[in-house]
Design a protein around this motif. Sequence first.
Motif, short mmCIF file in Angstrom:
data_model
loop_
_atom_site.label_atom_id
_atom_site.label_comp_id
_atom_site.label_asym_id
_atom_site.label_seq_id
_atom_site.Cartn_x
_atom_site.Cartn_y
_atom_site.Cartn_z
N PHE A 6 8.28 21.63 -20.05
CA PHE A 6 8.92 20.39 -20.49
C PHE A 6 9.25 19.48 -19.33
CE2 PHE A 6 13.01 18.21 -21.41
CZ PHE A 6 12.45 17.21 -22.19
N THR A 7 9.71 20.08 -18.24
CA THR A 7 10.01 19.26 -17.07
C THR A 7 8.75 18.56 -16.59
OG1 THR A 7 11.64 20.93 -16.50
CG2 THR A 7 11.12 19.30 -14.82
N LEU A 8 7.63 19.28 -16.56
CA LEU A 8 6.38 18.67 -16.15
C LEU A 8 5.97 17.57 -17.11
CD1 LEU A 8 3.95 18.70 -14.23
CD2 LEU A 8 2.86 20.32 -15.77
N TYR A 9 6.15 17.83 -18.39
CA TYR A 9 5.77 16.85 -19.42
C TYR A 9 6.49 15.53 -19.20
CZ TYR A 9 5.73 14.63 -24.02
OH TYR A 9 5.62 13.74 -25.05
N ILE A 10 7.76 15.61 -18.84
CA ILE A 10 8.54 14.38 -18.65
C ILE A 10 8.24 13.74 -17.29
CG2 ILE A 10 10.87 13.48 -18.31
CD1 ILE A 10 11.88 15.44 -20.28
N PHE A 11 8.19 14.55 -16.27
CA PHE A 11 8.27 13.99 -14.93
C PHE A 11 6.94 13.82 -14.21
CE2 PHE A 11 12.69 15.85 -15.06
CZ PHE A 11 13.25 14.64 -15.39
N LEU A 12 5.84 14.33 -14.76
CA LEU A 12 4.56 14.08 -14.12
C LEU A 12 4.27 12.59 -14.00
CD1 LEU A 12 2.06 15.21 -12.81
CD2 LEU A 12 1.02 15.43 -15.07
N TYR A 103 17.56 11.94 -17.95
CA TYR A 103 17.05 12.84 -16.92
C TYR A 103 15.98 12.16 -16.05
CZ TYR A 103 19.71 17.04 -17.77
OH TYR A 103 20.74 17.94 -17.84
N LYS A 104 15.32 11.16 -16.57
CA LYS A 104 14.42 10.38 -15.73
C LYS A 104 15.22 9.66 -14.64
CE LYS A 104 11.02 8.07 -17.64
NZ LYS A 104 10.25 6.99 -18.34
#
Length: 451
Positions: A6-12, A103-104
């Motif tokens: 999920f972190t990758l999904y948001i922050f990539l 979180y972004k």
Amino acid sequence: MKFLKFTLYIFLPLLLLNSCRDYVEVEPVGNNRILKYTSDYRGLANNYNDMTVAGGIYLPANADAEFSTAYQNGVSTIWANSYTWQDKIYDPSQGDSDWIGLYKAVYYSNVIINGVMGSEKGTDSEKKEIYAEAFVHRAFAYLQLVNTYGPQFDPKSANSEKAVPLLLNAELFSSLERSTVGQVYDQIISDLKSALANDIQDSPQFNVLPSKIAVYALLARTYLYMGQYDLSLDNAKKALAMQDQLIDLKTFASGYSYPVLIQNPEIIFSKTLLMTYSGVPLSNDLLNSFDSNDLRYDYYTIQGNNFYPSYSGRGFGIAAYSYTNGINVGVSVPEMYLTAAECAARLGKTQDAVDYINILRAKRYKAGASYQVSAATNTEALSLAITERQKELIGRGFRWFDQRRLNLDPVYRKTYTRTFKGQTYTLEPNSGGYVFPINQNYIDLNPELGK
């Protein structure tokens, strides 16, 4: 450390800096892109759309809102779930825009904090200014997060209940184990003090940028939510000593005369709710609390036919009069007067509390109208401050955070009931309904979020 899908999904996308391409100069290194120059970090810090986000899912849930029977048939499932205090807000096909946006902002802040001081082609003072600003953005994001997804801070408890993950480094390989309410508040205060320790600028050119005034004002808000009224009052007074100008509504011809956000002398630090939440109908009880001489009714509210879906009541007006204003929930001069008033009343300074309220009311009433209030006791002054707070901060969701903290006071705690599509829903003081659930999709991908 495990890889967090999920972190990758948001922050990539953040690593690729797609949203900042016009502002940030990047150089490719291998298969990655990095920030290199101080101007890159300034561009990231000035990314208005992402750094000013404040969420807003709690707006339909707060006591300011009231959905008529007809209006209920046109609202989304997300609004309906928030309005009725459900333990599930989103279905499996939906993401939580509040969580993602906040979180972004945390991630961007971490990128700056971790890297700007080592950047090139910038002076030490430029780097330090950007560095200090990032702490303020991160503190604001976590104050929103902990008060949306965590239990209310209780000054009489250890505050050991789980709240939200504290992510303090710009990395994609990290645990999302939730920190406690107390730990998140400790970090918020630490971040704000770090901004002061790094000589954050007193007053920036635009109110979308953090400042020393903003730090004092955010400390005042944070300590108010913590029930530390002496510290809240002290910081509210510091903020007002640096910025105390109020708009005089008597000088306006209509709501369309209201200044745009970046020109509003009352705004200390601008943060806006997602415009998705614009148009929430205001409750009749709240609207009826304005007397005929109070100009805020006309300038802070607007007919419901200005929104979609339209309705017969009234909604928050400032964002409708000028879309550039948005729904501002950043710290402001009026909020500081009201915070000072409430804290003064709680600390036994009755006349001080009344004076703060009257300074504000003098700018909100028709010419020649009687605006002054008085109080013989601290209890009366406190009641006046809380009532004035509801009217001045109308339609922006502050009521939700006030409901949460006032639940700890037997005098002000209240049970709320609502009927939605024929079914009655109840929100008990200090119940689970005051904590918005973390999206189940995110828990499925990161099980530690559910612990």
